[in-house]
Design a protein around this motif. Structure first.
Motif, PDB file in Angstrom:
ATOM      1  N   VAL A   1       0.856  -1.173   0.000  1.00 59.50           N
ATOM      2  CA  VAL A   1       0.000   0.000   0.000  1.00 59.50           C
ATOM      3  C   VAL A   1       0.895   1.226   0.000  1.00 59.50           C
ATOM      4  CG1 VAL A   1      -1.770   1.239   1.279  1.00 59.50           C
ATOM      5  CG2 VAL A   1      -1.783  -1.242   1.259  1.00 59.50           C
ATOM      6  N   PHE A   2       0.567   2.192  -0.846  1.00 63.26           N
ATOM      7  CA  PHE A   2       1.381   3.394  -0.976  1.00 63.26           C
ATOM      8  C   PHE A   2       0.622   4.607  -0.469  1.00 63.26           C
ATOM      9  CE2 PHE A   2       2.714   0.468  -4.254  1.00 63.26           C
ATOM     10  CZ  PHE A   2       4.092   0.508  -4.160  1.00 63.26           C
ATOM     11  N   SER A   3       1.330   5.511   0.173  1.00 64.93           N
ATOM     12  CA  SER A   3       0.759   6.783   0.601  1.00 64.93           C
ATOM     13  C   SER A   3       1.896   7.797   0.674  1.00 64.93           C
ATOM     14  CB  SER A   3       0.085   6.641   1.965  1.00 64.93           C
ATOM     15  OG  SER A   3      -0.368   7.897   2.410  1.00 64.93           O
TER      16      SER A   3
ATOM     17  N   HIS B   1     -16.138  -7.521   3.435  1.00 65.96           N
ATOM     18  CA  HIS B   1     -15.680  -8.410   2.364  1.00 65.96           C
ATOM     19  C   HIS B   1     -14.653  -7.710   1.479  1.00 65.96           C
ATOM     20  CE1 HIS B   1     -15.882 -10.578  -1.513  1.00 65.96           C
ATOM     21  NE2 HIS B   1     -15.976 -11.631  -0.725  1.00 65.96           N
ATOM     22  N   GLU B   2     -14.921  -6.465   1.123  1.00 70.00           N
ATOM     23  CA  GLU B   2     -14.016  -5.720   0.249  1.00 70.00           C
ATOM     24  C   GLU B   2     -12.632  -5.556   0.882  1.00 70.00           C
ATOM     25  OE1 GLU B   2     -13.329  -4.281  -3.410  1.00 70.00           O
ATOM     26  OE2 GLU B   2     -15.285  -5.027  -2.789  1.00 70.00           O
ATOM     27  N   ILE B   3     -12.586  -5.276   2.183  1.00 71.72           N
ATOM     28  CA  ILE B   3     -11.303  -5.056   2.861  1.00 71.72           C
ATOM     29  C   ILE B   3     -10.611  -6.371   3.210  1.00 71.72           C
ATOM     30  CG2 ILE B   3     -10.189  -4.102   4.932  1.00 71.72           C
ATOM     31  CD1 ILE B   3     -11.254  -1.989   2.947  1.00 71.72           C
ATOM     32  N   PHE B   4     -11.345  -7.266   3.885  1.00 73.18           N
ATOM     33  CA  PHE B   4     -10.706  -8.449   4.465  1.00 73.18           C
ATOM     34  C   PHE B   4     -10.671  -9.667   3.543  1.00 73.18           C
ATOM     35  CE2 PHE B   4     -11.852  -5.750   8.017  1.00 73.18           C
ATOM     36  CZ  PHE B   4     -10.646  -5.724   8.704  1.00 73.18           C
ATOM     37  N   VAL B   5     -11.318  -9.581   2.389  1.00 69.00           N
ATOM     38  CA  VAL B   5     -11.235 -10.681   1.416  1.00 69.00           C
ATOM     39  C   VAL B   5     -10.632 -10.162   0.106  1.00 69.00           C
ATOM     40  CG1 VAL B   5     -12.512 -12.417   0.096  1.00 69.00           C
ATOM     41  CG2 VAL B   5     -13.155 -11.926   2.467  1.00 69.00           C
ATOM     42  N   VAL B   6     -11.314  -9.229  -0.547  1.00 66.87           N
ATOM     43  CA  VAL B   6     -10.860  -8.758  -1.859  1.00 66.87           C
ATOM     44  C   VAL B   6      -9.494  -8.076  -1.747  1.00 66.87           C
ATOM     45  CG1 VAL B   6     -11.379  -7.237  -3.808  1.00 66.87           C
ATOM     46  CG2 VAL B   6     -13.227  -8.538  -2.712  1.00 66.87           C
ATOM     47  N   PHE B   7      -9.388  -7.052  -0.889  1.00 70.53           N
ATOM     48  CA  PHE B   7      -8.112  -6.346  -0.743  1.00 70.53           C
ATOM     49  C   PHE B   7      -7.022  -7.300  -0.281  1.00 70.53           C
ATOM     50  CE2 PHE B   7      -4.893  -4.203   1.743  1.00 70.53           C
ATOM     51  CZ  PHE B   7      -4.490  -3.195   0.884  1.00 70.53           C
TER      52      PHE B   7
ATOM     53  N   HIS C   1      -3.534  -8.176  -2.120  1.00 72.03           N
ATOM     54  CA  HIS C   1      -2.313  -7.684  -1.483  1.00 72.03           C
ATOM     55  C   HIS C   1      -1.927  -8.581  -0.309  1.00 72.03           C
ATOM     56  CE1 HIS C   1      -2.706  -3.986  -3.817  1.00 72.03           C
ATOM     57  NE2 HIS C   1      -3.985  -4.022  -3.510  1.00 72.03           N
ATOM     58  N   PRO C   2      -1.568  -9.829  -0.577  1.00 70.05           N
ATOM     59  CA  PRO C   2      -1.256 -10.757   0.518  1.00 70.05           C
ATOM     60  C   PRO C   2      -0.017 -10.364   1.328  1.00 70.05           C
ATOM     61  CG  PRO C   2      -0.705 -11.731  -1.603  1.00 70.05           C
ATOM     62  CD  PRO C   2      -1.429 -10.443  -1.886  1.00 70.05           C
ATOM     63  N   GLU C   3       0.798  -9.477   0.785  1.00 69.78           N
ATOM     64  CA  GLU C   3       2.001  -9.044   1.498  1.00 69.78           C
ATOM     65  C   GLU C   3       1.693  -7.980   2.563  1.00 69.78           C
ATOM     66  OE1 GLU C   3       1.382  -6.089  -1.740  1.00 69.78           O
ATOM     67  OE2 GLU C   3       1.163  -8.237  -1.589  1.00 69.78           O
ATOM     68  N   VAL C   4       0.465  -7.475   2.579  1.00 69.31           N
ATOM     69  CA  VAL C   4       0.065  -6.450   3.543  1.00 69.31           C
ATOM     70  C   VAL C   4      -0.698  -7.105   4.693  1.00 69.31           C
ATOM     71  CG1 VAL C   4      -1.304  -4.348   3.908  1.00 69.31           C
ATOM     72  CG2 VAL C   4      -0.086  -4.692   1.739  1.00 69.31           C
TER      73      VAL C   4
ATOM     74  N   LYS D   1     -14.438 -13.692   6.391  1.00 68.70           N
ATOM     75  CA  LYS D   1     -13.225 -14.491   6.201  1.00 68.70           C
ATOM     76  C   LYS D   1     -13.561 -15.965   6.047  1.00 68.70           C
ATOM     77  CE  LYS D   1      -9.738 -11.680   8.552  1.00 68.70           C
ATOM     78  NZ  LYS D   1      -8.813 -11.659   9.696  1.00 68.70           N
ATOM     79  N   LYS D   2     -14.509 -16.464   6.835  1.00 72.74           N
ATOM     80  CA  LYS D   2     -14.912 -17.874   6.758  1.00 72.74           C
ATOM     81  C   LYS D   2     -15.588 -18.194   5.435  1.00 72.74           C
ATOM     82  CE  LYS D   2     -16.535 -18.321  11.203  1.00 72.74           C
ATOM     83  NZ  LYS D   2     -17.506 -18.828  12.142  1.00 72.74           N
TER      84      LYS D   2
END
Length: 64
Positions: free
Chosen positions: A2-4, A28-34, A38-41, A60-61
């Protein structure tokens, strides 16, 4: 990543203080899609109400 302002973040704190509940779509958008994009975040939710925590665990489930 993530860049800022030119900075790269590998860990993001999400402070839910004062938030009683969140919608399934937001969670869902934050904890699944994002998170899948971005698995490194690492996402670190803080100060979750029981309902917020329950919704995050639910999305998540169901994404497995």
């Amino acid at each position: 990543m993530v860049f800022s302002d030119g900075k790269v973040f590998k860990e993001v704190e999400l402070d839910f203080e004062g938030i009683d509940e969140i919608g399934q779509g937001f969670a869902h958008e934050i904890f699944v899609v994002f998170q899948n994009q971005h698995p490194e975040v690492s996402l670190l939710p803080l100060n979750m109400s029981p309902d917020v925590e329950k919704m995050i665990q639910h999305v998540k489930k169901t994404s497995l």
